[in-house]
Scaffold this motif. Sequence first.
Motif, PDB file in Angstrom:
ATOM      1  N   ALA A 116       0.845  -1.121  -0.258  1.00 34.83           N
ATOM      2  CA  ALA A 116      -0.101   0.140   0.122  1.00 34.83           C
ATOM      3  C   ALA A 116       1.181   1.253   0.023  1.00 34.83           C
TER       4      ALA A 116
ATOM      5  N   MET B  32       4.617   5.239  -6.032  1.00 39.65           N
ATOM      6  CA  MET B  32       4.633   5.043  -7.727  1.00 39.65           C
ATOM      7  C   MET B  32       3.180   6.026  -8.276  1.00 39.65           C
TER       8      MET B  32
ATOM      9  N   ALA C 153       2.313   1.436  -3.703  1.00 37.62           N
ATOM     10  CA  ALA C 153       0.795   2.132  -4.643  1.00 37.62           C
ATOM     11  C   ALA C 153       1.249   3.731  -4.421  1.00 37.62           C
ATOM     12  N   GLU C 154       0.986   4.038  -2.685  1.00 39.52           N
ATOM     13  CA  GLU C 154       1.228   5.425  -2.520  1.00 39.52           C
ATOM     14  C   GLU C 154       2.393   6.458  -3.157  1.00 39.52           C
TER      15      GLU C 154
END
Lengths: 423, 423
Positions: A251, A257, A254-255
């Motif tokens: 998670a 990226m 993802a942030e």
Amino acid sequence: MATTAVLSRFGASDRAQLAADAGRLIERLRKHGGGPNGGVTRLVYSPEWQAAMADIEEWLLESGLAVRHDAVGSRFGRLQGESSSVVLSGSHTDSVKQGGAYDGTLGVVIAGCAIGWLARNMGKPARTLEVFANCEEESSRFASNFWGSRALTGRIAPGETDRLTDENGETIGSAMRACGLDPASIPSAHRKDLGAYVEPHIEQGPVLVESRDVIGVVDRVVGVRVIRVTLHGVSGHAGTVPMANRHDPLAGAAEIMSGAETIARRMGPPAVATVGSIAAKPGGFNQVPGEATFTVDFRHTDSDVLDGLERELRSLIDTVSARRGLQVRLGQVLSQAGIEFDGKVCAALEASCAESSVRWRRMPSHAGHDAQVIGTVCPAAMLFVPSQGGHSHRPDEHTELEDIGSGIEVLVRTLFRLAYQDS
Amino acid sequence: MATTAVLSRFGASDRAQLAADAGRLIERLRKHGGGPNGGVTRLVYSPEWQAAMADIEEWLLESGLAVRHDAVGSRFGRLQGESSSVVLSGSHTDSVKQGGAYDGTLGVVIAGCAIGWLARNMGKPARTLEVFANCEEESSRFASNFWGSRALTGRIAPGETDRLTDENGETIGSAMRACGLDPASIPSAHRKDLGAYVEPHIEQGPVLVESRDVIGVVDRVVGVRVIRVTLHGVSGHAGTVPMANRHDPLAGAAEIMSGAETIARRMGPPAVATVGSIAAKPGGFNQVPGEATFTVDFRHTDSDVLDGLERELRSLIDTVSARRGLQVRLGQVLSQAGIEFDGKVCAALEASCAESSVRWRRMPSHAGHDAQVIGTVCPAAMLFVPSQGGHSHRPDEHTELEDIGSGIEVLVRTLFRLAYQDS
């Protein structure tokens, strides 16, 4: 001999003939590592690479050039001139995994066609001309980072042959020995006789296709940095760990990226940031990951801006990790300084474009190339031809024969300027 | 026989002795698939699984029970009662990859200890008691989705043995044959004699540890859905494709991953959403990916809320993909309906907790369990013991011996109620 003499001798039929030759050669070389979908995987020192190099040697010999290889296996096709100062032209022969038939290889082919034509039609040059079929540029098997051009410029460190390993754990030194090459003789590849380097290459982007220009005179290469980010959190069961109790590294990834994408977009062209690889462990669909690893590749033509981009990315990683209670490990995969190419070589390319009556533009390269290594020891520049659809590193890489013909003509005229008119 | 008879016979020394026995057995079974870090990888029908099952058989025989296996390889240790109606208790013997020694296995061990004690101390029950050592629950080798309990309840479809394959392409039918099991005889595993099912299991979450309760009386299981999302974009060179021209599926995946996390957090407990696995192709650090695949596991106790969660996730995926010009392919990995367990079995568990003087609480399970399958054909419920640190599916899974002893005592008293006092 005046430039006009080349101008008059090199006609439309030469261009068409050489383009057709180049197209046949591209297809002949595609077989070495080519898969059913046309994609080419030709990793350095692999059997496919060895077969391609043998084929290139044969073709250079047929073109009337003297052929030899250096300690790392790069091939050279030589047209001896009055002076021993060498005007080198070519590119690399290896590919990425599941890449295409044009990246690198087309540069070798264009250089071979151009120098072959000069050998047949223009006699002995003032400076020596050589086709360069570089063994390795892509870092697709080893993190070898411009292996061939680093050998040429004396930049391979002694320990590298034992340190660089492929995904099966084989060292590059062992892979060399399997091809009959001796790692201990790498220093002999270091050349002191380079007078200039011109590298033809596919653009690999959409600029020429979108502008309808045929030739890019490349006057600089962006700096590239690649970091590997590993985030450690707390793995657990996807059902039983409440959202509020999680330290989920994926998670967090993802942030980061999304943040990297936002930073590059906000900065505007030519900034780019790319996450090309990612993995999560343990990797079960019903497991909160405990570890996530990904790479961020970021580029800019201006090294100060590149520094700023790197600072922003590192700050983003720190902020996200701290907030989520993740541990961070950063590794540098690649750090390539950009380069400004030689004004005189660029001017020779521009004059030759004008003489060939093709549409052309000056432009930077957003990809790394051998010319940025070789250009640190002799005047250098690059010549781009269009990539259909702006695509590269894909099985469907393609450049039209007509554009290849234009590339060959511009290179013939440029090498004439550098090797016949200069001395 | 009155409950007080059990109450008086089962003392502190029994609890301590059985807990020690259970602890030794857990360590004995850990060896089958255990790695150097204590992590256990025991996939169904693997050599490690076969060795564990042989060991369990031996132990059940030593406990004085009659042992047999069914068509899918689950083991049963039977204490014959006056009636042929069976009160079943146990859990599964397989593990996730790099999981721990307690998930599933401790449930088998607790049931074996409890039924063994009843056999030695309480004589023939009214209803028959059986220990259940289920072959497979985790779906960690095949997407087999409660294989053992589906066999028990007649829910394996005829084609599944040829359709379900592991990552090496081996079918579950072939893996069964390698263990001497005949896929054609699966229907014979379907039992019609089940009178009740009680599954002891580690909590796998932090609720008991944080509340300092020792036993969880589990009265329902959340519904679980898992979707696999594959996004297709346009791969390319990480340098040459400007940010504005990209259709990067991994950048889209990052946005969806963050969105899924936000949706679950905003919805609040017990909603969870987890991305456990992700991959990008081609995967080179200098390549814009052309394809990204990831899983989203989401859960809730209320099936209407779960439907709403799924709608929100699908809408998010559609929105992000449309904006970024990506193609979407969705696959359903898992869809397990939740269940409300039987009130009478829960009441028996609660009465036994009270009798054992342990702190206990009613709670839902956020993980899927065999009891939700078996509970559709007979009255069922579960009994949780604490997971140290709230962790599971990790090498460091642990439950204290004292808590295991409490679990055994509560199960002894519960099974006495169900098999000796009911009939």
